[in-house]
Design a protein around this motif. Structure first.
Motif, PDB file in Angstrom:
ATOM      1  N   UNK A 142     -34.765 -19.894  15.271  1.00 22.02           N
ATOM      2  CA  UNK A 142     -34.661 -20.635  16.535  1.00 22.02           C
ATOM      3  C   UNK A 142     -35.130 -19.788  17.712  1.00 22.02           C
ATOM      4  N   UNK A 143     -36.192 -19.022  17.523  1.00 17.91           N
ATOM      5  CA  UNK A 143     -36.652 -18.102  18.568  1.00 17.91           C
ATOM      6  C   UNK A 143     -37.624 -18.735  19.549  1.00 17.91           C
ATOM      7  N   UNK A 144     -38.334 -19.761  19.138  1.00 12.75           N
ATOM      8  CA  UNK A 144     -39.364 -20.333  19.997  1.00 12.75           C
ATOM      9  C   UNK A 144     -38.751 -21.302  21.007  1.00 12.75           C
ATOM     10  N   UNK A 145     -39.502 -21.560  22.061  1.00 12.06           N
ATOM     11  CA  UNK A 145     -39.011 -22.462  23.103  1.00 12.06           C
ATOM     12  C   UNK A 145     -37.982 -21.840  24.016  1.00 12.06           C
ATOM     13  N   UNK A 146     -37.840 -20.524  23.978  1.00  7.62           N
ATOM     14  CA  UNK A 146     -36.853 -19.822  24.805  1.00  7.62           C
ATOM     15  C   UNK A 146     -37.509 -18.919  25.842  1.00  7.62           C
ATOM     16  N   UNK A 156     -42.261 -19.784   9.993  1.00  7.65           N
ATOM     17  CA  UNK A 156     -42.167 -20.205   8.605  1.00  7.65           C
ATOM     18  C   UNK A 156     -41.509 -21.577   8.584  1.00  7.65           C
ATOM     19  N   UNK A 157     -42.262 -22.573   8.154  1.00  6.77           N
ATOM     20  CA  UNK A 157     -41.757 -23.934   8.207  1.00  6.77           C
ATOM     21  C   UNK A 157     -41.405 -24.454   6.824  1.00  6.77           C
ATOM     22  N   UNK A 158     -40.370 -25.279   6.789  1.00  4.74           N
ATOM     23  CA  UNK A 158     -39.929 -25.952   5.579  1.00  4.74           C
ATOM     24  C   UNK A 158     -39.799 -27.438   5.875  1.00  4.74           C
ATOM     25  N   UNK A 181     -34.346 -28.292  16.704  1.00  3.75           N
ATOM     26  CA  UNK A 181     -35.394 -27.302  16.983  1.00  3.75           C
ATOM     27  C   UNK A 181     -36.778 -27.910  16.772  1.00  3.75           C
ATOM     28  N   UNK A 182     -36.932 -28.662  15.693  1.00  8.44           N
ATOM     29  CA  UNK A 182     -38.215 -29.319  15.434  1.00  8.44           C
ATOM     30  C   UNK A 182     -38.568 -30.285  16.552  1.00  8.44           C
ATOM     31  N   UNK A 186     -40.722 -27.782  18.815  1.00  7.20           N
ATOM     32  CA  UNK A 186     -41.944 -28.135  18.095  1.00  7.20           C
ATOM     33  C   UNK A 186     -42.662 -26.876  17.604  1.00  7.20           C
ATOM     34  N   UNK A 187     -41.989 -26.051  16.784  1.00  3.58           N
ATOM     35  CA  UNK A 187     -42.559 -24.750  16.408  1.00  3.58           C
ATOM     36  C   UNK A 187     -43.869 -24.837  15.639  1.00  3.58           C
ATOM     37  N   UNK A 188     -44.097 -25.911  14.902  1.00  9.44           N
ATOM     38  CA  UNK A 188     -45.336 -26.021  14.136  1.00  9.44           C
ATOM     39  C   UNK A 188     -46.540 -26.089  15.071  1.00  9.44           C
TER      40      UNK A 188
END
Length: 209
Positions: A142-146, A156-158, A181-182, A186-188
C-alpha cells in the motif's frame, strides 16, 4: 494494457538494468510494492547483490519497520481494514528518516528501521550513509498514492482471486484494504513497472499498449 510473459530469472536482470540506467551523481529511491501474498520483500532482497555487482551501493529498508505504535494501529480494533490502509504506516517517519535524506543536496544518512512492531518499541537502529549514486530498496504494501518521494516504483499485482487464495485466513480481514487500494491508488497504472504474479513461476510484465 498487455501482459508480456517473462522468465522468473530475468525479472531481476531487467529491473537492475532499469535502476542502473541513471546517472551516478544522485541516489535512486526504489520501492517494491505489493500485498504480503506477493512477497515484495523477496524481490527487493534479490536485487541487492546484482546491484552491488554493477557498482551500486545499496541500503535495504522495509516499510514493516516503519509502522506506527500498536496503540495507534489498534485504536479501533485489530481487524479494521480502513485503519490498516490509512494509519498503520508511519509515512512521516519513513519520509523523514529514509526518503528525504536522499533528495539532491540531502545528507545521505538513512535510518534502516524505526519501530519494532512485534515488541512495540523503537528499534534504536544506527544510521547508515548511502554512497552517492547508491540505491535505496524499499519494500512494502500500500505504498503508492501517498506522495512518497520515490524515483522508481515496482508493483507486484495479483488478481482478486489469486490474492484471496494466497492470503492466509488469519489475514483475510486485510483484503478490503487491497480492494480499496486498487480503486483509489490504481497501482497497475501508476507504478513505473508492474509485474503480474498470480503464479510466481510464470510472472508477466504488464505494459501499456
Amino acid at each position: 494494457m498487455r501482459a508480456r510473459p517473462i522468465a522468473p530469472g530475468l525479472v531481476v536482470g531487467e529491473l537492475v538494468a532499469r535502476i542502473d540506467d541513471a546517472p551516478r551523481d544522485a541516489w535512486r529511491r526504489v520501492a517494491v510494492d505489493g500485498p504480503p501474498a506477493a512477497e515484495p520483500w523477496a524481490l527487493a532482497d534479490a536485487l541487492v547483490g546484482p546491484l552491488r555487482e554493477v557498482g551500486r551501493d545499496v541500503v535495504r529498508v522495509s516499510a514493516r519497520d516503519f509502522l506506527r505504535p500498536a496503540s495507534l494501529r489498534y485504536e479501533f480494533g485489530r481487524h479494521d481494514p480502513d485503519v490498516y490502509y490509512d494509519q498503520w504506516l508511519d509515512i512521516a517517519g519513513l519520509v523523514r528518516e529514509v526518503l528525504a535524506p536522499l533528495e539532491r543536496g540531502g545528507t545521505g544518512r538513512v535510518l534502516p528501521s524505526l519501530w519494532d512492531s512485534a515488541l512495540d518499541r523503537a528499534t534504536r537502529a544506527a544510521y547508515t550513509r548511502l554512497a552517492t549514486g547508491g540505491v535505496l530498496l524499499l519494500d512494502g504494501s500500500l505504498l503508492l498514492g501517498r506522495a512518497l518521494p520515490l524515483d522508481l516504483t515496482v508493483h507486484l499485482t495479483l488478481s482478486p482471486s489469486a490474492l484471496a487464495r494466497r492470503t492466509p485466513d488469519a489475514d483475510a480481514w486485510t483484503l478490503p484494504a487491497f480492494a480499496r487500494y486498487e480503486r483509489e491508488a490504481d497501482p497497475v497504472r501508476t507504478a513505473d513497472v508492474v509485474i503480474k504474479t498470480d503464479d510466481p513461476r510464470h510472472p508477466a510484465l504488464i505494459e501499456a499498449v
